[in-house]
Design an enzyme around this catalytic site. Structure first.
Site, PDB file in Angstrom:
ATOM      1  N   LYS A 228       0.752  -1.336   0.341  1.00  0.00           N
ATOM      2  CA  LYS A 228      -0.101   0.015   0.154  1.00  0.00           C
ATOM      3  C   LYS A 228       1.675   1.331  -0.259  1.00  0.00           C
ATOM      4  CE  LYS A 228      -4.614  -1.526   0.184  1.00  0.00           C
ATOM      5  NZ  LYS A 228      -5.445  -0.635  -0.517  1.00  0.00           N
TER       6      LYS A 228
ATOM      7  N   SER B 141       1.293 -10.450  -1.122  1.00  0.00           N
ATOM      8  CA  SER B 141       0.457  -8.803  -0.761  1.00  0.00           C
ATOM      9  C   SER B 141       0.922  -8.153   1.120  1.00  0.00           C
ATOM     10  CB  SER B 141      -0.964  -8.170  -1.513  1.00  0.00           C
ATOM     11  OG  SER B 141      -1.817  -9.317  -0.821  1.00  0.00           O
TER      12      SER B 141
END
Length: 402
Positions: free
Chosen positions: A51, A302
């Protein structure tokens, strides 16, 4: 239109700030899937997830005036930390609105990056609405977690790194929630080499992208609880969905059992702690949701921000789902030697007793009896079936407690 050039420019902006995360080959997962499997370790990224890429690129593109007014975001986890970290690196004010029930560890992590954390609302949607209203009052820039061109381009820098790290890529598998990560990577891969196949993976408990594909537009779904909370998004973004439709070859779903088993595999075999959402990409490959064999496949892991209070439950669930842990209940005669007899049978079957509870009172317990609840470490599901069968043949009334 987001192009490869936008992603290349984003990569230049974040070169001194964002890690070029490792691409690790896994012999274990290659053997299990009959492919050559490489794992992109974004769980080792700064703030523990991808992110930070998108949020940093977004904030860097703000004008000096916009930077002076600061940024605001709503998040219960990784996006909050990415925006807070990026704001600190650039030196601008940052406000993050988080639900009241957000994990304390994530609140503290976000505050540690210098963000002003406001706890508002019982669910994320209430936090988001409050953040939007606050943004209008203060004039701060709202940093969307996925549906923003700059954010998408920032996430796409992972795709550029893959080309630098591996010469021959046949397929990339990526988790999808709001779609920013998948859209960014798909743009990078397809615009540079259209022959590479790109797959998105979501939890069957929150399949908003699958629903959007079925209706040919984003729609709001009602999700169930999922261990992949990082991609539990009720509605995929409009912008991200348009790029997914254009560049992504297929979207598949994985079950909760597949996710938890994969998390345990990664922890045991590769010593990697990843979130449920991160494990989805590898789970889709291991459990044959994607028709690939003999290919060079990259699975995007991720993020790795798992709340420490949940780690033991994740491990326990993974052990149960993989047939490595089971709890049984039975009633025995409350006489000397009876418990030892039961345990002898279990020992002969090569199961390890992890805990045992001995109760003389209960609705199913008659005078002169005792209820025994025992948890066992086992080899696999077949081993559990064998233990249950032998105990029944030995005269015990066995009840399995899952």
């Amino acid at each position: 239109m987001i192009t490869l050039q936008h992603i290349q420019e984003a990569q230049q902006r974040m070169k001194a700030v964002v890690h070029k995360t490792p691409l690790e080959f896994s012999q274990t997962f290659s053997r299990l899937s009959n492919n050559r499997v490489y794992m992109k370790l974004e769980n080792l990224q700064k703030t523990g997830s991808f992110k930070v890429r998108g949020s940093y690129n977004k904030i860097m593109l703000l004008s000096d005036e916009e930077k002076s007014r600061g940024v605001i975001a709503a998040s219960a986890g990784n996006h909050a930390q990415g925006v807070a970290y990026s704001s600190r690196m650039i030196g601008i004010p940052c406000t993050i609105v988080m639900p009241k029930g957000a994990p304390l560890s994530k609140i503290q992590a976000t505050q540690s990056y210098g963000a002003n954390v406001i706890l508002y609302g019982d669910v994320f949607d209430e936090s988001l609405e409050y953040a939007r209203n606050l943004q209008q009052k203060t004039g701060a820039t709202f940093v969307h977690p996925f549906d923003d061109p700059a954010v998408i381009a920032g996430q796409g820098t992972i795709g550029l790194e893959l080309f630098e790290q591996l010469d021959d890529i046949d397929a990339v598998i990526c988790p999808v929630g709001g779609g920013g990560l998948l859209a960014g990577i798909a743009i990078a891969m397809k615009q540079k080499n259209p022959a590479i196949r790109v797959y998105g993976v979501e939890s069957a408990a929150c399949a908003s992208t699958t629903a959007a594909k079925q209706h040919n537009q984003p729609i709001v779904i009602t999700p169930s609880n999922t261990i992949a909370d990082g991609i539990a998004v009720k509605r995929i973004g409009d912008l991200t969905f348009s790029y997914i439709q254009k560049y992504v070859d297929d979207i598949v779903c994985v079950e909760e059992t597949d996710i938890s088993r994969t998390m345990l595999y990664l922890l045991e075999r590769n010593k990697l702690l990843v979130e449920g959402s991160a494990a989805c990409s590898l789970a889709a490959l291991l459990y044959k949701k994607i028709p690939l064999e003999g290919k060079n496949v990259v699975a995007i892991l991720s993020g790795g921000n798992v709340d420490v209070t949940l780690i033991s439950r994740i491990i326990e669930r993974g052990l149960v789902e993989s047939g490595r842990f089971v709890t049984f209940s039975t009633v025995i005669s409350d006489k000397p030697g009876q418990l030892n007899k039961l345990l002898r049978i279990i020992a002969d079957l090569e199961a390890n007793v992890m805990s045992i509870d001995h109760q003389r009172m209960g609705t199913n317990v008659l005078p002169g009896q005792a209820e025994i609840r025992f948890s066992l470490e086992t080899k696999n599901s077949e081993h559990i079936d064998q233990i249950q069968r032998v105990l029944i043949e030995s005269g015990y009334m066995i009840r399995r407690l899952d």
